[in-house]
Enzyme design. Sequence first.
Site, mmCIF file in Angstrom:
data_model
loop_
_atom_site.group_PDB
_atom_site.id
_atom_site.type_symbol
_atom_site.label_atom_id
_atom_site.label_comp_id
_atom_site.label_asym_id
_atom_site.label_seq_id
_atom_site.Cartn_x
_atom_site.Cartn_y
_atom_site.Cartn_z
ATOM 1 N N ASP A 1 39.162 43.399 0.834
ATOM 2 C CA ASP A 1 38.772 44.811 0.700
ATOM 3 C C ASP A 1 39.667 45.720 1.543
ATOM 4 O OD1 ASP A 1 37.283 46.908 -0.241
ATOM 5 O OD2 ASP A 1 35.576 46.584 1.104
ATOM 6 N N HIS B 1 46.755 48.375 -4.154
ATOM 7 C CA HIS B 1 46.475 47.138 -4.906
ATOM 8 C C HIS B 1 47.741 46.274 -5.011
ATOM 9 C CE1 HIS B 1 42.476 48.465 -5.649
ATOM 10 N NE2 HIS B 1 42.787 49.427 -6.492
ATOM 11 N N GLU C 1 30.853 44.874 -10.462
ATOM 12 C CA GLU C 1 30.566 46.297 -10.200
ATOM 13 C C GLU C 1 31.842 47.151 -10.219
ATOM 14 O OE1 GLU C 1 29.179 43.740 -8.503
ATOM 15 O OE2 GLU C 1 27.192 44.022 -9.406
ATOM 16 N N LEU D 1 46.242 22.648 -2.952
ATOM 17 C CA LEU D 1 45.184 23.667 -2.779
ATOM 18 C C LEU D 1 44.500 24.032 -4.101
ATOM 19 C CD1 LEU D 1 43.961 25.964 -0.845
ATOM 20 C CD2 LEU D 1 45.751 27.411 -1.790
ATOM 21 N N ARG E 1 29.095 43.646 4.373
ATOM 22 C CA ARG E 1 28.170 43.303 3.285
ATOM 23 C C ARG E 1 28.850 42.310 2.353
ATOM 24 N NH1 ARG E 1 28.835 48.968 2.540
ATOM 25 N NH2 ARG E 1 30.664 49.387 1.242
HETATM 26 C C1 IPE Z 1 34.162 44.124 -3.155
HETATM 27 O O1 IPE Z 1 34.720 45.291 -2.659
HETATM 28 C C2 IPE Z 1 34.937 43.616 -4.315
HETATM 29 C C3 IPE Z 1 36.288 43.156 -4.034
HETATM 30 C C4 IPE Z 1 36.884 43.143 -2.884
HETATM 31 C C5 IPE Z 1 36.997 42.626 -5.156
HETATM 32 P P1 IPE Z 1 34.196 46.716 -3.094
HETATM 33 O O2 IPE Z 1 35.071 47.707 -2.416
HETATM 34 O O3 IPE Z 1 34.074 46.811 -4.559
HETATM 35 O O4 IPE Z 1 32.724 46.724 -2.478
HETATM 36 P P2 IPE Z 1 31.796 47.918 -2.047
HETATM 37 O O5 IPE Z 1 31.786 48.914 -3.165
HETATM 38 O O6 IPE Z 1 32.371 48.501 -0.796
HETATM 39 O O7 IPE Z 1 30.471 47.275 -1.792
HETATM 40 C C1 IPE Z 2 39.617 46.071 -2.765
HETATM 41 O O1 IPE Z 2 40.063 47.300 -2.339
HETATM 42 C C2 IPE Z 2 40.160 45.700 -4.113
HETATM 43 C C3 IPE Z 2 39.196 45.835 -5.197
HETATM 44 C C4 IPE Z 2 37.917 46.100 -5.036
HETATM 45 C C5 IPE Z 2 39.690 45.629 -6.545
HETATM 46 P P1 IPE Z 2 39.309 48.645 -2.666
HETATM 47 O O2 IPE Z 2 39.896 49.251 -3.887
HETATM 48 O O3 IPE Z 2 37.840 48.453 -2.703
HETATM 49 O O4 IPE Z 2 39.695 49.507 -1.401
HETATM 50 P P2 IPE Z 2 38.791 50.512 -0.574
HETATM 51 O O5 IPE Z 2 37.525 49.809 -0.236
HETATM 52 O O6 IPE Z 2 38.560 51.705 -1.456
HETATM 53 O O7 IPE Z 2 39.614 50.856 0.628
HETATM 54 MG MG MG Z 3 36.406 48.505 -1.296
#
Ligand code: IPE
Ligand code: IPE
Ligand code: MG
Length: 248
Positions: free
Chosen positions: A24, A41, A71, A135, A198
């Site tokens: 994340d 990304h 989600e 792996l 979380r």
């Molecule tokens: C969880 O991160 C999903 C991934 C890292 C792929 P999110 O950024 O979607 O989660 P929330 O919205 O903070 O819970």
């Molecule tokens: C995690 O990074 C990657 C995915 C959920 C696909 P985010 O896109 O959730 O990045 P933040 O949480 O907005 O920084």
């Molecule tokens: Mg995120």
Amino acid sequence: MSSQKEKTSNANQPPPQHIAIIMDGNGRWAKAKHLPRSSGHQKGVQTVRKIVKHCAKLGVNSLTLFAFSSENMKRSSEEVGLLFKLFLSVLKTETKKLKENNIKLKIIGDLSVFTPEIITLAQEAESDLRDNTGLNLVIAANYGGQWDIIESAKKIAVDVANGSVDPNNINTALFNKYTSLSNLPKVDLLIRTSGEVRISNFLLWDIAYSELYFCNTLWPDFNENALDEAIKDFHSRDRRFGERNGEK
Ligand code: IPE
Ligand code: IPE
Ligand code: MG
């Protein structure tokens, strides 16, 4: 960490058998640099390469990465489209490298939302890497922990209906066989980057007794040293599994 815990950590211990990571913070990384979310990304994919290689080098048995949650489909069509495109290009470019590095691949999640091209490439990559012995890399794409449990329950219901499973025999071991991560060692260590504390509907069934590790580093900045730090912390944990220390 308390100093006492630090004393118990040992760099010579074997690595966790199965590490799972909620990758994340890509968006916040990009925002801090005044770049589009897509750059976050893309940089995140570079981190994936580093971490996969490092886990293979350390002798980790399985690495499960949360790439895209069920989600995340609720994000803008622009971002979802971009993530799909990135997934496609990674499948196209990385399979050969995974093969060279003796890495196996498994993709878990509800793949029905992806384009036929992605689905075919994912299946081809899995079968192309099937005979590798290193792996086990698992990519969770359009995955949800609740979805996984429901899918398992549905499959068990079918087997109860066709008579191959006696409802009285449904227990943890049997249920486990129907889940996405069946056949892999239990998840020892779950890491989440970016400071969020979380689970966000990642593995639910599988983390019943995992050690949880949260760090503030944003995923694009996570690296080999950060993983070593998480593993060191893991080694300092006293895993009791409900028993009392040293007593049965
Ligand atoms: C969880 O991160 C999903 C991934 C890292 C792929 P999110 O950024 O979607 O989660 P929330 O919205 O903070 O819970
Ligand atoms: C995690 O990074 C990657 C995915 C959920 C696909 P985010 O896109 O959730 O990045 P933040 O949480 O907005 O920084
Ligand atoms: Mg995120």
